[in-house]
Motif scaffolding. Structure first.
Motif, PDB file in Angstrom:
ATOM      1  N   VAL A  84       0.713  10.406  15.903  1.00 21.80           N
ATOM      2  CA  VAL A  84       1.723  10.947  16.821  1.00 21.80           C
ATOM      3  C   VAL A  84       3.095  10.360  16.509  1.00 21.80           C
ATOM      4  O   VAL A  84       4.108  11.071  16.479  1.00 21.80           O
ATOM      5  N   ASP A  85       3.154   9.042  16.248  1.00 20.06           N
ATOM      6  CA  ASP A  85       4.423   8.396  15.896  1.00 20.06           C
ATOM      7  C   ASP A  85       4.979   8.976  14.592  1.00 20.06           C
ATOM      8  O   ASP A  85       6.191   9.186  14.451  1.00 20.06           O
ATOM      9  N   ASP A  86       4.080   9.215  13.638  1.00 15.87           N
ATOM     10  CA  ASP A  86       4.476   9.802  12.351  1.00 15.87           C
ATOM     11  C   ASP A  86       5.076  11.191  12.565  1.00 15.87           C
ATOM     12  O   ASP A  86       6.146  11.513  12.031  1.00 15.87           O
ATOM     13  N   TRP A  87       4.387  12.008  13.369  1.00 18.05           N
ATOM     14  CA  TRP A  87       4.876  13.360  13.681  1.00 18.05           C
ATOM     15  C   TRP A  87       6.251  13.306  14.338  1.00 18.05           C
ATOM     16  O   TRP A  87       7.157  14.073  13.986  1.00 18.05           O
ATOM     17  N   GLU A  88       6.422  12.390  15.272  1.00 16.57           N
ATOM     18  CA  GLU A  88       7.688  12.304  16.003  1.00 16.57           C
ATOM     19  C   GLU A  88       8.823  11.858  15.099  1.00 16.57           C
ATOM     20  O   GLU A  88       9.925  12.406  15.153  1.00 16.57           O
ATOM     21  N   ASN A  89       8.572  10.866  14.227  1.00 15.71           N
ATOM     22  CA  ASN A  89       9.612  10.374  13.317  1.00 15.71           C
ATOM     23  C   ASN A  89      10.106  11.480  12.386  1.00 15.71           C
ATOM     24  O   ASN A  89      11.312  11.621  12.172  1.00 15.71           O
ATOM     25  N   VAL A  90       9.175  12.259  11.845  1.00 17.05           N
ATOM     26  CA  VAL A  90       9.547  13.266  10.852  1.00 17.05           C
ATOM     27  C   VAL A  90      10.096  14.534  11.506  1.00 17.05           C
ATOM     28  O   VAL A  90      11.174  15.015  11.159  1.00 17.05           O
ATOM     29  N   THR A  91       9.366  15.088  12.469  1.00 17.23           N
ATOM     30  CA  THR A  91       9.740  16.408  13.012  1.00 17.23           C
ATOM     31  C   THR A  91      10.779  16.336  14.118  1.00 17.23           C
ATOM     32  O   THR A  91      11.560  17.271  14.290  1.00 17.23           O
ATOM     33  N   GLN A  92      10.798  15.256  14.891  1.00 22.11           N
ATOM     34  CA  GLN A  92      11.729  15.172  16.011  1.00 22.11           C
ATOM     35  C   GLN A  92      12.985  14.358  15.682  1.00 22.11           C
ATOM     36  O   GLN A  92      14.077  14.700  16.114  1.00 22.11           O
ATOM     37  N   LEU A  93      12.811  13.276  14.913  1.00 18.78           N
ATOM     38  CA  LEU A  93      13.948  12.407  14.612  1.00 18.78           C
ATOM     39  C   LEU A  93      14.544  12.676  13.237  1.00 18.78           C
ATOM     40  O   LEU A  93      15.584  12.105  12.892  1.00 18.78           O
ATOM     41  N   GLY A  94      13.884  13.527  12.436  1.00 22.18           N
ATOM     42  CA  GLY A  94      14.427  13.887  11.129  1.00 22.18           C
ATOM     43  C   GLY A  94      14.365  12.780  10.099  1.00 22.18           C
ATOM     44  O   GLY A  94      15.106  12.795   9.109  1.00 22.18           O
ATOM     45  N   LYS A  95      13.470  11.803  10.307  1.00 25.58           N
ATOM     46  CA  LYS A  95      13.332  10.696   9.361  1.00 25.58           C
ATOM     47  C   LYS A  95      12.217  10.993   8.361  1.00 25.58           C
ATOM     48  O   LYS A  95      11.412  11.902   8.563  1.00 25.58           O
ATOM     49  N   LEU A  96      12.172  10.222   7.272  1.00 20.89           N
ATOM     50  CA  LEU A  96      11.174  10.430   6.227  1.00 20.89           C
ATOM     51  C   LEU A  96      10.499   9.113   5.864  1.00 20.89           C
ATOM     52  O   LEU A  96      11.043   8.035   6.089  1.00 20.89           O
ATOM     53  N   VAL A  97       9.313   9.215   5.284  1.00 19.39           N
ATOM     54  CA  VAL A  97       8.647   8.049   4.709  1.00 19.39           C
ATOM     55  C   VAL A  97       9.327   7.768   3.374  1.00 19.39           C
ATOM     56  O   VAL A  97       9.418   8.650   2.517  1.00 19.39           O
ATOM     57  N   LYS A  98       9.822   6.558   3.196  1.00 24.95           N
ATOM     58  CA  LYS A  98      10.524   6.233   1.954  1.00 24.95           C
ATOM     59  C   LYS A  98       9.531   6.164   0.800  1.00 24.95           C
ATOM     60  O   LYS A  98       8.498   5.500   0.890  1.00 24.95           O
ATOM     61  N   LEU A  99       9.841   6.865  -0.280  1.00 23.24           N
ATOM     62  CA  LEU A  99       8.975   6.932  -1.454  1.00 23.24           C
ATOM     63  C   LEU A  99       9.642   6.282  -2.664  1.00 23.24           C
ATOM     64  O   LEU A  99      10.860   6.260  -2.761  1.00 23.24           O
ATOM     65  N   PRO A 100       8.832   5.772  -3.608  1.00 19.67           N
ATOM     66  CA  PRO A 100       7.368   5.683  -3.574  1.00 19.67           C
ATOM     67  C   PRO A 100       6.899   4.604  -2.604  1.00 19.67           C
ATOM     68  O   PRO A 100       7.595   3.619  -2.381  1.00 19.67           O
ATOM     69  N   ARG A 101       5.716   4.826  -2.036  1.00 24.35           N
ATOM     70  CA  ARG A 101       5.149   3.883  -1.077  1.00 24.35           C
ATOM     71  C   ARG A 101       4.417   2.749  -1.785  1.00 24.35           C
ATOM     72  O   ARG A 101       3.950   2.886  -2.907  1.00 24.35           O
ATOM     73  N   SER A 102       4.336   1.637  -1.105  1.00 16.71           N
ATOM     74  CA  SER A 102       3.538   0.518  -1.591  1.00 16.71           C
ATOM     75  C   SER A 102       2.843  -0.123  -0.393  1.00 16.71           C
ATOM     76  O   SER A 102       3.531  -0.577   0.527  1.00 16.71           O
ATOM     77  N   PRO A 103       1.507  -0.120  -0.360  1.00 16.11           N
ATOM     78  CA  PRO A 103       0.605   0.395  -1.387  1.00 16.11           C
ATOM     79  C   PRO A 103       0.532   1.919  -1.355  1.00 16.11           C
ATOM     80  O   PRO A 103       0.758   2.544  -0.328  1.00 16.11           O
ATOM     81  N   THR A 104       0.213   2.495  -2.516  1.00 16.76           N
ATOM     82  CA  THR A 104       0.025   3.938  -2.603  1.00 16.76           C
ATOM     83  C   THR A 104      -1.394   4.300  -2.147  1.00 16.76           C
ATOM     84  O   THR A 104      -2.225   3.420  -1.915  1.00 16.76           O
ATOM     85  N   VAL A 105      -1.657   5.587  -2.042  1.00 18.44           N
ATOM     86  CA  VAL A 105      -3.014   6.044  -1.711  1.00 18.44           C
ATOM     87  C   VAL A 105      -4.002   5.526  -2.741  1.00 18.44           C
ATOM     88  O   VAL A 105      -5.095   5.056  -2.413  1.00 18.44           O
TER      89      VAL A 105
END
Length: 321
Positions: free
Chosen positions: A172-193
């Motif tokens: 839910v926090d992830d959804w809110e950050n991206v869709t409501q606040l217009g923020k993104l996960v900074k890439l590349p991530r560490s650790p990766t998948v």
């Protein structure tokens, strides 16, 4: 008889008035929530943040079609008024209290349940490995007419009912950050998948005192699913430009993205597993293994997941370094 005639005459007027009153009552009966309202909705024993998408009145009773924020549209459903609460501070505290009580209850029960989890594991090792290969190949399951929905519900049950609560909040926090606040996960991530899945395999090897082939196959399948599913179903619209920038040539998404997007895959897995060619018992065993991976994510939540999202804008806004 005379009095009966009088009664009929006055009764006709009464019937008309009664119908008018009922009509007024139905029209004046306002719904408790409107389309677009954000609410808290009961699903099982817990409360989840949701959005009212449609409303309807059936037999003088209002019903609301809700979407659970941060969850796949497959979870959308019609609910009655008694399943919804207004989104207030008091009700949010109630939601948190319910989650806390559920965690405590599961902790108490886990001591007994874990004693039986590995029983017969060695005898099932070959079968598990074969089942894991089916996941990697992604074969479609054969179904008899009329059984598809039943099997799909079965494939969802374990992953859905036992999804860790703290990871639900993470979604839910992830959804809110991206869709409501217009923020993104900074890439590349560490650790990766890729890193996370390797760490999990090491974790299992230490726990089992051996490298478990069935887990290795499942992780291979997860990595394959992730790489294919990410551009197709794991990105929000605002993340697409970022994907185009970061994933080029032969680069695999699993070497760029991290736990945030891997968790989104677990939400999609129930519908993906509905098409895996596997017996129900084997499918349940597979889901137990996938739940174990989820618990590993939960145990390392503070390490694997970011707490602060990149403040640059998504696809519909300007970027700022």
């Amino acid at each position: 008889m005379g009095s009966s005639s009088n009664t009929n005459t006055s009764g006709g007027g009464s019937d008309k008035e009664e119908k008018e009153d009922k009509g007024k009552g139905k029209d004046s009966s306002e719904p408790s929530f409107k389309e677009g309202d954000r609410v808290l909705a009961y699903h099982g024993p817990l409360l989840y943040e949701a959005k009212v998408q449609r409303i309807e009145n059936l037999e003088d009773e209002w019903r609301y079609f809700v979407h659970y924020l941060g969850w796949n549209k497959n979870w959308d459903e019609w609910v009655a008024n008694d399943r919804l609460l207004k989104l207030t501070d008091e009700n949010i505290r109630k939601q948190q209290e319910l989650e806390k009580n559920q965690v405590v209850d599961k902790t108490v029960k886990s001591g007994r349940s874990t004693q039986h989890k590995l029983k017969g594991a060695n005898a099932d090792a070959k079968a598990d490995k074969d089942d894991a290969k089916n996941l990697v190949k992604g074969k479609k399951r054969k179904t008899q007419p009329g059984t598809e929905e039943k099997e799909k519900r079965s494939s969802e049950s374990l992953l859905v009912s036992q999804f860790p609560l703290t990871l639900k909040k993470q979604l839910v926090d992830d959804w809110e950050n991206v869709t409501q606040l217009g923020k993104l996960v900074k890439l590349p991530r560490s650790p990766t998948v890729d890193d996370i899945l390797k760490r999990y395999l090491e974790h299992r090897a230490k726990k089992d005192n051996k490298i478990n082939d069935s887990y290795a196959e499942i992780l291979k399948g997860l990595r394959c699913y992730f790489d294919k599913a990410l551009p197709a179903m794991l990105l929000y619209k605002k993340e697409r430009d970022q994907y185009t920038e970061e994933v080029k040539g032969d680069i695999s998404p699993s070497t760029v993205y991290g736990a945030e997007h891997l968790l989104r895959l677990f939400v999609k897995l129930p519908e993906l597993l509905a098409f895996v060619n596997m017996e129900e018992d084997a499918l349940n065993k597979l889901q137990q293994k996938l739940l174990d991976i989820l618990k590993f994510l939960q145990k390392n939540q503070s390490t694997f997941f970011i707490s602060v999202y990149d403040d640059r804008k998504g696809a519909d806004g300007s970027k700022s370094k």
